[in-house]
Design a protein around this motif. Sequence first.
Motif, PDB file in Angstrom:
ATOM      1  N   ILE A 115       0.840  -1.174  -0.035  1.00 23.91           N
ATOM      2  CA  ILE A 115      -0.083   0.089   0.023  1.00 23.91           C
ATOM      3  C   ILE A 115       0.823   1.256  -0.120  1.00 23.91           C
ATOM      4  CG2 ILE A 115      -0.368   0.099   2.542  1.00 23.91           C
ATOM      5  CD1 ILE A 115      -3.239   0.676  -0.053  1.00 23.91           C
ATOM      6  N   GLN A 116       2.097   1.107   0.725  1.00 25.45           N
ATOM      7  CA  GLN A 116       2.821   2.488   0.747  1.00 25.45           C
ATOM      8  C   GLN A 116       3.178   2.950  -0.668  1.00 25.45           C
ATOM      9  OE1 GLN A 116       6.181   2.077   0.003  1.00 25.45           O
ATOM     10  NE2 GLN A 116       5.981  -0.166  -0.306  1.00 25.45           N
ATOM     11  N   GLU A 117       3.366   2.078  -1.673  1.00 26.73           N
ATOM     12  CA  GLU A 117       3.733   2.904  -2.896  1.00 26.73           C
ATOM     13  C   GLU A 117       2.884   3.731  -3.553  1.00 26.73           C
ATOM     14  OE1 GLU A 117       4.038  -1.270  -4.934  1.00 26.73           O
ATOM     15  OE2 GLU A 117       3.161   0.027  -6.919  1.00 26.73           O
ATOM     16  N   ILE A 118       1.707   3.738  -3.058  1.00 22.47           N
ATOM     17  CA  ILE A 118       0.736   4.946  -3.902  1.00 22.47           C
ATOM     18  C   ILE A 118       0.873   6.225  -3.057  1.00 22.47           C
ATOM     19  CG2 ILE A 118      -0.791   3.044  -4.708  1.00 22.47           C
ATOM     20  CD1 ILE A 118      -2.752   4.047  -2.255  1.00 22.47           C
ATOM     21  N   PHE A 119       2.013   6.154  -1.902  1.00 22.96           N
ATOM     22  CA  PHE A 119       2.061   7.559  -1.091  1.00 22.96           C
ATOM     23  C   PHE A 119       3.634   8.123  -1.667  1.00 22.96           C
ATOM     24  CE2 PHE A 119      -0.560   4.980   1.265  1.00 22.96           C
ATOM     25  CZ  PHE A 119      -1.957   5.951   1.500  1.00 22.96           C
ATOM     26  N   ALA A 120       3.681   9.342  -1.624  1.00 28.35           N
ATOM     27  CA  ALA A 120       4.992   9.675  -1.741  1.00 28.35           C
ATOM     28  C   ALA A 120       5.928   9.345  -1.011  1.00 28.35           C
ATOM     29  CB  ALA A 120       4.711  11.690  -1.664  1.00 28.35           C
ATOM     30  N   GLY A 121       7.298   9.545  -1.569  1.00 26.33           N
ATOM     31  CA  GLY A 121       8.399   8.966  -0.896  1.00 26.33           C
ATOM     32  C   GLY A 121       8.983   9.783   0.384  1.00 26.33           C
TER      33      GLY A 121
END
Length: 407
Positions: A115-121
Amino acid sequence: MIRINENYTKLKSSYLFADIARRVGAYAAAHPGKPVIRLGIGDVTEPLPAACVEALHSAADEMSRRATFRGYGPEQGYPFLRELVAKADYADRGCAIEPDEVFVSDGAKCDCGNIQEIFAGDIRVAIPDPVYPVYVDTNVMAGRTGEAVDGRYEGILYLEATAANGYVPAVPDAPADLVYLCFPNNPTGAVATRAQLEQWVAYARRNRAVLLFDSAYEAYIRDPAVPHSIYEIEGARDVAIEFRSFSKTAGFTGTRCAYTVVPKALMAWDRAGRPHALHSLWNRRHTTKFNGVSYPVQRAAAAVYGEAGRGQVRALADFYLGNARLIRDAMAKLGLRCAGGENAPYIWVDVGRPSWDFFDLLLEKAQVVCTPGAGFGRCGEGHIRISAFNSRENVEEALARIASALR
Ligand SMILES: Cc1ncc(COP(=O)(O)O)c(C=O)c1O
């Protein structure tokens, strides 16, 4: 020259359960006559409920006939399962979740990790301590942290769960953008009250943050006052994603089925401040990188919601909760304080000494394997996790051995 993702080199070299396996393997090799009982890793032991097995068989038969054979299904899951989830797990509890907000997958581990990959780095991530390690490690891999210093990664806002707060982390003073919460909790077995979850929803709304609510152990809640879903809290649809799994609900750890709920109202913002629906992003990610759970497995998951299935999965969780009660009682008799085990299959025991020391003591003196709390984070030090996932016979034998070892 091909180069690696160097964020992987920041990961602590050994994985907790690999460490445990190594120590247990060495002990077993040196003491072949002493059988070890494992109350460590959180895998289930009892077979699939009969209703699920029946559904698997009949779906396999459908796959064997040209007229009923199925190839690729919808990546997000078959409507028959998404509709059952939306009704039984949400509408019946007063939560407004639509079937198309449910994304069926092959595991909550993958979903929590992906899921974390849809948020900014460069967002600020808040993660409980102690914690299910997947939340931390996947953010390390994605480059959202610095190096590990004294067991904690730079850049993560750690939410401490200790005896002082009943193992339910308080809302921090500092803002965060993405907050991982897990109730009933792995490893502590703690549950959050409605009031505590209301504070988290208010925090997320105030900070325009997203809550990632992992309720993989929801089926173990028995206290009627404890919310089963974050969406039971008003306003959560705008700020929360929820993960559920059939693994611990219905013994699907080897069968693989789970789901993630992303409400369409849930927004996150781009650099220019424009809102984007996370539902669209997750749908895009899911359909691009995942090809759906197999039809027989989705039929087996759907059987959990039938009349026979409901009773069988309830009985399954009750069985493990019966083990948990025995473990809690045995720890109390030994004078060890513990949390969890009432609405969760894990018992979190305050052992009053370094957790790996206690692990070694139980292994050597009782031939029982537990999980040292330090492996779940700095706040886990001084604790062990005992899992209720085992046969009654093994639990009783392990408890008798622990009692005589500690006498
Ligand atoms: C908190 C938590 N979330 C997710 C999972 C993974 O579930 P699944 O088997 O669906 O991948 C586990 C498994 O132990 C867990 O403890």
